[in-house]
Design an enzyme around this catalytic site. Structure first.
Site, mmCIF file in Angstrom:
data_model
loop_
_atom_site.group_PDB
_atom_site.id
_atom_site.type_symbol
_atom_site.label_atom_id
_atom_site.label_comp_id
_atom_site.label_asym_id
_atom_site.label_seq_id
_atom_site.Cartn_x
_atom_site.Cartn_y
_atom_site.Cartn_z
ATOM 1 N N MET A 37 0.852 -1.198 0.000
ATOM 2 C CA MET A 37 0.000 0.000 0.000
ATOM 3 C C MET A 37 0.887 1.247 0.000
ATOM 4 O O MET A 37 0.445 2.335 0.377
ATOM 5 C CB MET A 37 -0.933 -0.014 1.209
ATOM 6 C CG MET A 37 -1.917 -1.182 1.137
ATOM 7 S SD MET A 37 -3.466 -0.890 1.962
ATOM 8 C CE MET A 37 -2.909 -0.658 3.632
ATOM 9 N N ALA A 39 4.034 3.928 0.945
ATOM 10 C CA ALA A 39 4.718 4.448 2.138
ATOM 11 C C ALA A 39 5.805 3.436 2.529
ATOM 12 O O ALA A 39 5.865 2.959 3.661
ATOM 13 C CB ALA A 39 3.736 4.697 3.285
ATOM 14 N N HIS A 41 9.126 1.187 3.302
ATOM 15 C CA HIS A 41 10.227 1.246 4.261
ATOM 16 C C HIS A 41 11.111 0.024 4.029
ATOM 17 O O HIS A 41 10.841 -0.786 3.118
ATOM 18 C CB HIS A 41 9.697 1.299 5.701
ATOM 19 C CG HIS A 41 8.666 0.251 5.988
ATOM 20 N ND1 HIS A 41 8.978 -1.084 6.094
ATOM 21 C CD2 HIS A 41 7.322 0.344 6.153
ATOM 22 C CE1 HIS A 41 7.886 -1.766 6.331
ATOM 23 N NE2 HIS A 41 6.848 -0.930 6.360
ATOM 24 N N HIS A 44 9.541 -3.415 3.362
ATOM 25 C CA HIS A 44 9.092 -3.684 1.983
ATOM 26 C C HIS A 44 10.286 -3.976 1.077
ATOM 27 O O HIS A 44 10.234 -4.862 0.230
ATOM 28 C CB HIS A 44 8.368 -2.452 1.408
ATOM 29 C CG HIS A 44 7.092 -2.106 2.091
ATOM 30 N ND1 HIS A 44 6.935 -0.969 2.839
ATOM 31 C CD2 HIS A 44 5.896 -2.747 2.114
ATOM 32 C CE1 HIS A 44 5.702 -0.923 3.301
ATOM 33 N NE2 HIS A 44 5.057 -1.979 2.889
ATOM 34 N N GLN A 68 -10.238 -2.272 2.684
ATOM 35 C CA GLN A 68 -9.717 -2.968 3.867
ATOM 36 C C GLN A 68 -9.626 -2.070 5.093
ATOM 37 O O GLN A 68 -9.121 -2.481 6.130
ATOM 38 C CB GLN A 68 -8.386 -3.653 3.581
ATOM 39 C CG GLN A 68 -7.204 -2.726 3.360
ATOM 40 C CD GLN A 68 -5.965 -3.494 2.910
ATOM 41 O OE1 GLN A 68 -5.877 -3.913 1.755
ATOM 42 N NE2 GLN A 68 -5.011 -3.697 3.801
ATOM 43 N N GLY A 154 5.015 -9.873 4.314
ATOM 44 C CA GLY A 154 5.785 -9.769 5.549
ATOM 45 C C GLY A 154 5.115 -10.517 6.692
ATOM 46 O O GLY A 154 3.890 -10.574 6.786
ATOM 47 N N GLN A 160 -2.885 -11.888 8.255
ATOM 48 C CA GLN A 160 -3.137 -11.620 6.833
ATOM 49 C C GLN A 160 -2.546 -12.748 5.984
ATOM 50 O O GLN A 160 -3.138 -13.191 5.011
ATOM 51 C CB GLN A 160 -2.519 -10.279 6.435
ATOM 52 C CG GLN A 160 -2.470 -10.040 4.940
ATOM 53 C CD GLN A 160 -2.040 -8.629 4.578
ATOM 54 O OE1 GLN A 160 -2.815 -7.706 4.648
ATOM 55 N NE2 GLN A 160 -0.790 -8.470 4.176
ATOM 56 N N MET A 191 9.151 -2.443 11.670
ATOM 57 C CA MET A 191 8.947 -1.401 10.650
ATOM 58 C C MET A 191 7.529 -1.475 10.109
ATOM 59 O O MET A 191 6.995 -2.553 9.876
ATOM 60 C CB MET A 191 9.959 -1.568 9.533
ATOM 61 C CG MET A 191 11.343 -1.235 10.018
ATOM 62 S SD MET A 191 12.386 -0.682 8.699
ATOM 63 C CE MET A 191 13.919 -0.516 9.623
ATOM 64 N N SER A 193 4.525 1.222 7.817
ATOM 65 C CA SER A 193 4.222 2.523 7.189
ATOM 66 C C SER A 193 3.606 3.465 8.212
ATOM 67 O O SER A 193 3.761 4.681 8.131
ATOM 68 C CB SER A 193 3.255 2.330 6.030
ATOM 69 O OG SER A 193 3.763 1.355 5.156
HETATM 70 O O1 PAF Z 1 -0.115 -5.770 3.606
HETATM 71 C C1 PAF Z 1 -0.507 -4.845 2.872
HETATM 72 O O2 PAF Z 1 0.194 -3.875 2.604
HETATM 73 C C2 PAF Z 1 -1.914 -4.916 2.278
HETATM 74 O O3 PAF Z 1 -2.798 -5.472 3.169
HETATM 75 C C3 PAF Z 1 -1.962 -5.621 0.920
HETATM 76 C C4 PAF Z 1 -1.571 -7.086 1.034
HETATM 77 C C5 PAF Z 1 -1.036 -4.930 -0.067
HETATM 78 C C6 PAF Z 1 -3.374 -5.571 0.358
HETATM 79 O O4 PAF Z 1 -3.822 -4.264 0.200
#
Ligand code: PAF
Length: 293
Positions: A37, A39, A41, A44, A68, A154, A160, A191, A193
């Site tokens: 999403m 932002a 760091h 990512h 979400q 991550g 998730q 870490m 966002s």
């Molecule tokens: O983990 C995230 O950044 C979000 O939940 C994802 C998997 C990109 C879905 O929007």
């Protein structure tokens, strides 16, 4: 596609990206995918680097997914830093950035609903109603668009990951999921966002979440779940500025809550969620092959 002065390709629409990736697949190349999403760091970037090592072409999506967010204020305040993200991705070796807008991802309102059983009723599922439905929706769309061979997520968002694994198994997406370790600041803070919304002092406060998890870890061998929970609560009550939402001990793969450590064998997760200065943070530690026997 938009021409840029850099070698990373930028796509904002679905068809041009799909046409490009169709050619990549035809050449027998492996596509690795990192959905984000933005932002971005170091956490990512660690996913991007791992993806780069294991695949021929790295695709990263940056899309702040509205479905979400169960809290409109959280969505409004979510940091959006696309230009900076693109520079970081390029430097980390990303080949393709997909940055669609809301009309591209949601051309019509959807009423689709997923149900993930007990995962909906514990921890993130319990406190963020509808959150995983939005995640499942957008990840399904992204998997259909990108059709990656591998996708990287991550460990910080452990629940998730369990949701996406269920999605992939039940809907038979031909994608291999890779869970990557949490990247931490020097003080232990995971870490995220969301850390961008905290000043240095608040970030130092937030690092106590990890310290609480580490304390809990030291208690696992000899204490009951209730004793550990009490101790974590007491520890955090003494830290000014942290409002604990939950601390749970769970099976790291199924996320079933563990109530009796004496009979548990397997990968164990210590999971925590709390607010610091109005910002909701989560963290966890996974202990592999836990057993008291
Ligand atoms: O983990 C995230 O950044 C979000 O939940 C994802 C998997 C990109 C879905 O929007």
């Amino acid at each position: 596609m938009q021409a840029t002065t850099t070698s990373m390709l930028h796509f904002y629409e679905i068809s041009p990206l799909q046409n490009f990736l169709w050619q990549v697949r035809k050449e027998g190349k492996k596509i690795g995918f990192v959905p984000t999403m933005g932002a971005l760091h170091e956490g990512h970037l660690s996913l991007i680097r791992r993806c780069k090592q294991e695949n021929d072409v790295v695709v990263c999506s940056v899309f702040v997914n509205p479905t979400q967010f169960n809290n409109p204020e959280d969505l409004a305040k979510y940091p959006r830093t696309l230009e900076k993200d693109a520079q970081m991705l390029e430097k980390a070796g990303c080949d393709i950035l997909f940055a669609p807008n809301e009309n591209v991802m949601y051309p019509q309102k959807t009423t689709l609903n997923f149900y993930f059983g007990h995962l909906e009723n514990v921890m993130e599922g319990k406190f963020r109603k509808g959150h995983f439905n939005g995640v499942a929706l957008v990840v399904s769309k992204l998997f259909h668009i990108v059709q990656p061979h591998r996708a990287y997520f991550g460990q910080k968002d452990l629940q998730q990951f369990a949701i996406i694994r269920t999605l992939v198994q039940d809907l038979m997406f031909p994608v291999e999921l890779v869970r990557c370790p949490i990247v931490r600041e020097a003080n232990g803070l995971a870490m995220s966002s969301r850390n961008q919304r905290l000043n240095a002092e608040q970030q130092a406060t937030a690092s106590h979440l990890y310290k609480a998890l580490k304390k809990a870890e030291t208690m696992l061998a000899e204490n009951s779940v209730k004793q550990i929970q009490k101790s974590v609560k007491e520890y955090l009550l003494n830290v000014r500025g942290i409002e604990l939402e939950y601390f749970e001990i769970a099976d790291a793969n199924t996320l079933q809550i563990v109530e009796d450590l004496t009979s548990f064998q397997g990968d164990l997760a210590l999971c925590i969620a709390a607010y610091v200065a109005g910002v909701r943070l989560i963290d966890n530690i996974v202990i592999e092959n836990f057993s008291r026997k």
